[in-house]
Design a protein around this motif. Structure first.
Motif, PDB file in Angstrom:
ATOM      1  N   ALA A 143       9.442  21.201  19.226  1.00  0.00           N
ATOM      2  CA  ALA A 143       8.113  21.423  18.298  1.00  0.00           C
ATOM      3  C   ALA A 143       7.457  19.821  17.980  1.00  0.00           C
ATOM      4  N   ILE A 148       3.835  20.974  18.896  1.00  0.00           N
ATOM      5  CA  ILE A 148       3.711  22.258  19.278  1.00  0.00           C
ATOM      6  C   ILE A 148       4.180  23.154  18.329  1.00  0.00           C
ATOM      7  N   THR A 150       6.190  26.075  16.636  1.00  0.00           N
ATOM      8  CA  THR A 150       7.245  26.774  17.116  1.00  0.00           C
ATOM      9  C   THR A 150       7.149  28.076  17.623  1.00  0.00           C
ATOM     10  N   LEU A 153       6.518  27.979  21.182  1.00  0.00           N
ATOM     11  CA  LEU A 153       7.727  27.450  21.826  1.00  0.00           C
ATOM     12  C   LEU A 153       8.699  28.937  21.955  1.00  0.00           C
TER      13      LEU A 153
END
Length: 187
Positions: A143, A148, A150, A153
């Motif tokens: 991340a 991105i 978490t 993900l």
């Protein structure tokens, strides 16, 4: 001796035809019915083959989920484990180096939280799968490297988690190559 020579030759020819011809052709025919048509299931990314579904690959960049270590450096031609006992000093040194490397790249993780599969090689050295826990422990690193969230993900890991066969044989697994391809395809 002559009594046994002709039957021996006939049996040898018969077995060569059966085991050297018919049986391999039968198995090749059956393999053509399997996924991948007997050539293995390939993983595609941007129209190119990037690997095979059942062969692990090495990922070392922080922006990717790391695979299980390999004693054969992911060489499919030389599949095998280290064959060292769990108390072998050389083996323990290698495992400690892997732990240290993992902790450097994942500073939020404690040593006791690292799943064993992330620091020990599989028997084949080519294991393409991790447990969902081993993938999830790497989320913070990926991340941060990719910027991105978490949660996104973790959902990607959940979407790429394969359940046990028929819901009872084996454990849930995540194919690392497929997960990383899906990660690259995120917009």
């Amino acid at each position: 001796m002559k009594k046994y020579l002709l039957p021996s030759i006939k049996l040898t020819v018969l077995l060569v035809v059966l085991l050297g011809g018919i049986y391999p052709l039968l198995l090749a025919g059956i393999a053509k019915l399997a996924p991948g048509k007997g050539d293995g299931v390939t993983v595609m990314h941007n129209g190119k083959v990037v690997g095979f579904e059942q062969i692990g690959q090495k990922f070392t960049e922080d922006k990717y989920f790391w695979s299980r270590p390999s004693a054969v450096d992911y060489n499919a031609a030389g599949s095998g484990g280290s064959n060292k006992a769990a108390n072998n000093p050389d083996y323990l040194k290698v495992v400690q180096e892997r732990i240290d490397t993992f902790l450097v790249h994942n500073p939020d993780v404690k040593k006791s939280e690292i799943p064993a599969e992330l620091v020990t090689a599989s028997a084949s050295g080519l294991d393409p799968h991790l447990s969902p826990a081993a993938a999830n422990i790497q989320v913070a690193r990926v991340a941060k490297a990719r910027g991105i969230a978490t949660d996104k993900l973790k959902q990607l890991i959940a979407d790429n988690t394969k359940a046990p066969v028929w819901g009872m044989f084996g454990t849930p697994t995540v194919n690392v190559l497929k997960l990383n391809v899906a990660l690259d395809e995120l917009k």
